[in-house]
Design an enzyme around this catalytic site. Structure first.
Site, PDB file in Angstrom:
ATOM      1  N   VAL A 300       0.847  -1.233  -0.169  1.00  0.00           N
ATOM      2  CA  VAL A 300       0.161   0.185   0.020  1.00  0.00           C
ATOM      3  C   VAL A 300       0.969   1.296   0.016  1.00  0.00           C
ATOM      4  CG1 VAL A 300      -1.779   1.133   1.219  1.00  0.00           C
ATOM      5  CG2 VAL A 300      -1.604  -1.264   1.449  1.00  0.00           C
ATOM      6  N   GLU A 301       0.610   1.981  -1.049  1.00  0.00           N
ATOM      7  CA  GLU A 301       1.185   3.389  -1.037  1.00  0.00           C
ATOM      8  C   GLU A 301       0.456   4.480  -1.198  1.00  0.00           C
ATOM      9  OE1 GLU A 301       2.188   6.471  -2.112  1.00  0.00           O
ATOM     10  OE2 GLU A 301       2.994   5.851  -4.066  1.00  0.00           O
TER      11      GLU A 301
END
Length: 590
Positions: A300-301
């Site tokens: 997750v960015e």
């Protein structure tokens, strides 16, 4: 044969061997040589193209599920895209799954050939790629070159040169008790992976996970944003056509675009083995909740509030260089950059000097579009992807000013005289911002130069760490001790010293912590995250295998004897020399 003849035989024989080796390497057919191929550019990418200007540019069309694609810089229609349905996603995954079976058997040399072929295309078609990215995102050609083409070329080049080394099996050490075993870690393809990517870099964000996934032996489903649905189809063809040109199935890469109510069908699909998500925090909650249903791991960015810390010890030459980096870091892609500079934190000796220097530069910035521009017209800052965030930006700026900040330039939306239907926010400079202000805590994703004052190095670090975000950071100065203090103490996944965002340019692992997400892509860590990490132990010597000693064989015949032996094994394996003696006694029952 005399010695001279013997000598001549060796010399000329050696020369003959070297000659053969030379000709072999010069004239042999390189199995990894890039192949030329063609992907027809969309007609909208022609320099003289002029599209219909929409009265009210919007992705949604009343009474239709189709996506209205348009250029955010002008409001010109790019056409319509029919979004994927749940059945369509099932079909895409089924095709990818079938293609991956054969792809997983390919050698690294075959995968490198595909990437080399893709790199050749990217280098030879830079202008078209940049233009397509500009049309769909509103950025400038220079922004597209730096943020789309350059970083993609680096990703391809790094993977070609270092990807096999990152995924090659590794020998691991053993210990005293297990000396008769050899240990290995191998990296195997996961199968079909997915990437849900954001709109701000429509080419790079889509191609980057494709590069990593197929090199790791996987198939991939890439879900682009609805906001850049038009360009996703053509950019995907760059990858699928490279596969075809090299004799592999194009089904290995599947592109889908869908509305949010269908996306969870992809993110919870039992045939998906890994998800890379690039986007906002609110959407990430839905993605992770959906993925949890099928226990799919997610990288997750989520963007950030990246600080750029400017220390007091800059020389005059360094000051100008750093100020230039600040301008590029803030206004690249109109501020729509997850690792863009969202906060400039400056110490007292440089604070006012920086204000004096950048104020006229920001006032001089020229917003605009590559479409319909005059040949000699210069464009510094592109458009925003939409105007949906403009009310919030104006409100945050007004709130900061009401609490003591000074607005020196801009601060409001901009109606472009040539492109009144485009989405533009005036390049902005706001100073004297404090950590308590909402604008200092909120990711802006806009062309806003936000300046904060710090009294000391420790104060710089405290301000930098005062938000919930922790993606990237940068620090500028001369004193090594101060620079290293920032590197150690700032909360971030990536830190650049006297530079901006270059960790990605050398393919170090990309990602953050806290509210900026978790997991890493890029570099060997990113490649390995797309693999099943399998641990293997093997017999080292013939005939030497693990056996259960009789006193410990089930069912136990004597509990006390079994305990002594088990206790002795632990002492023998992990004690000092006295402990090992104790262990031996336990083993023999003393």
């Amino acid at each position: 044969m005399d010695r001279s003849e013997d000598f001549n035989t060796y010399v000329f024989g050696g020369i003959g061997v070297l000659t053969l080796v030379f000709f072999y390497y010069v004239f042999r057919k390189d199995v990894e040589t890039a192949v030329s191929y063609h992907v027809t550019p969309p007609e909208q990418a022609q320099p003289d193209w002029k599209g219909e200007i929409l009265e009210s540019p919007s992705l949604k069309i009343s009474g239709s599920s189709a996506i209205q694609c348009y250029c955010p810089a002008t409001g010109a229609s790019l056409g319509r895209v029919n979004p994927s349905t749940a059945d369509g996603i099932d079909r895409a995954i089924a095709k990818a799954k079938e293609a991956q079976i054969e792809w997983a058997k390919t050698a690294f040399s075959q995968r490198r050939k595909v990437l080399k072929t893709m790199l050749k295309f990217v280098l030879e078609n830079q202008e078209t790629i940049a233009r397509v990215a500009c049309l769909d995102s509103g950025k400038t050609m220079v922004d597209a070159s730096l943020g789309e083409v350059l970083v993609t070329a680096e990703k391809l080049k790094w993977t070609i040169e270092h990807g096999e080394g990152a995924l090659r099996s590794e020998k691991r050490p053993t210990n005293f008790l297990m000396m008769y075993k050899s240990n290995e870690v191998i990296y195997e393809p996961l199968g079909v992976v997915a990437a849900c990517v954001s709109w701000n870099y429509p080419f790079h964000n889509l191609i980057s996970p494709i590069i990593a996934s197929i090199f790791a032996g996987n198939a991939i489903i890439v879900k682009g944003s609805e906001a850049t649905a038009w360009s996703s189809a053509w950019f995907t063809q760059i990858a699928t056509s490279a596969l075809t040109a090299c004799g592999h199935s194009p089904n290995l890469v599947q592109s889908v675009v869908c509305w949010p109510n269908v996306a969870n069908h992809l993110t919870s699909h039992p045939s998906i083995s890994h998800i890379t998500f690039i986007g906002s925090r609110p959407v990430a909650h839905y993605v992770c909740e959906s993925a949890a249903k099928a226990l799919i791991p997610v990288c997750v960015e989520l963007g950030g509030k990246d600080p750029a810390i400017i220390l007091d010890d800059l020389s005059p030459a360094d000051f100008k260089r750093v100020a230039s980096i600040m301008m590029r870091g803030v206004f690249q892609s109109a501020g729509q950059n997850c690792i863009g500079i969202e906060r400039v934190i400056a110490m007292p000796n440089v604070y006012q000097k920086l204000i004096n220097h950048v104020t006229p530069l920001i006032q001089a910035l020229r917003p605009g579009s590559i479409l319909n521009a005059e040949p000699d017209q210069v464009i510094d800052v592109g458009a925003s992807i939409s105007s949906a965030n403009f009310d919030k930006l104006e409100e945050l700026i007004a709130d900061a000013v009401s609490h003591g900040a000074r607005l020196l330039v801009g601060g409001k939306r901009y109606i472009h005289p040539q492109f009144p239907k485009g989405h533009y926010f005036t390049p902005t400079l706001i100073v004297d911002v404090t950590p308590q202000m909402r604008i200092a805590q909120t990711e802006l994703f806009a062309p806003i130069f936000l300046l904060m004052r710090a009294e000391s190095v420790s104060d710089c670090i405290s301000i930098a760490n005062s938000t919930s975000y922790a993606l990237g950071a940068s620090v500028y100065g001369s004193k090594r001790a101060d620079l290293e203090s920032v590197v150690r103490e700032v909360q971030a996944g990536m830190v650049a010293v006297n530079d901006f965002a270059v960790t990605y340019m050398v393919q170090l692992p990309f990602g953050g912590m806290k509210a900026s997400g978790y997991g890493r892509f890029a570099g060997k860590e990113g490649l390995r995250s797309l693999c099943n990490t399998k641990s293997v132990t093997r017999d080292r010597w013939p005939g030497v295998k693990t056996s259960i000693p009789p006193p410990m064989d089930l069912p136990l015949k004597h509990a006390g004897r079994a305990w002594k032996m088990a206790n002795g094994i632990v002492w023998l394996g992990y004690g000092d020399w006295r402990g090992k003696i104790r262990g031996i006694k336990g083993l023999v029952g003393l």
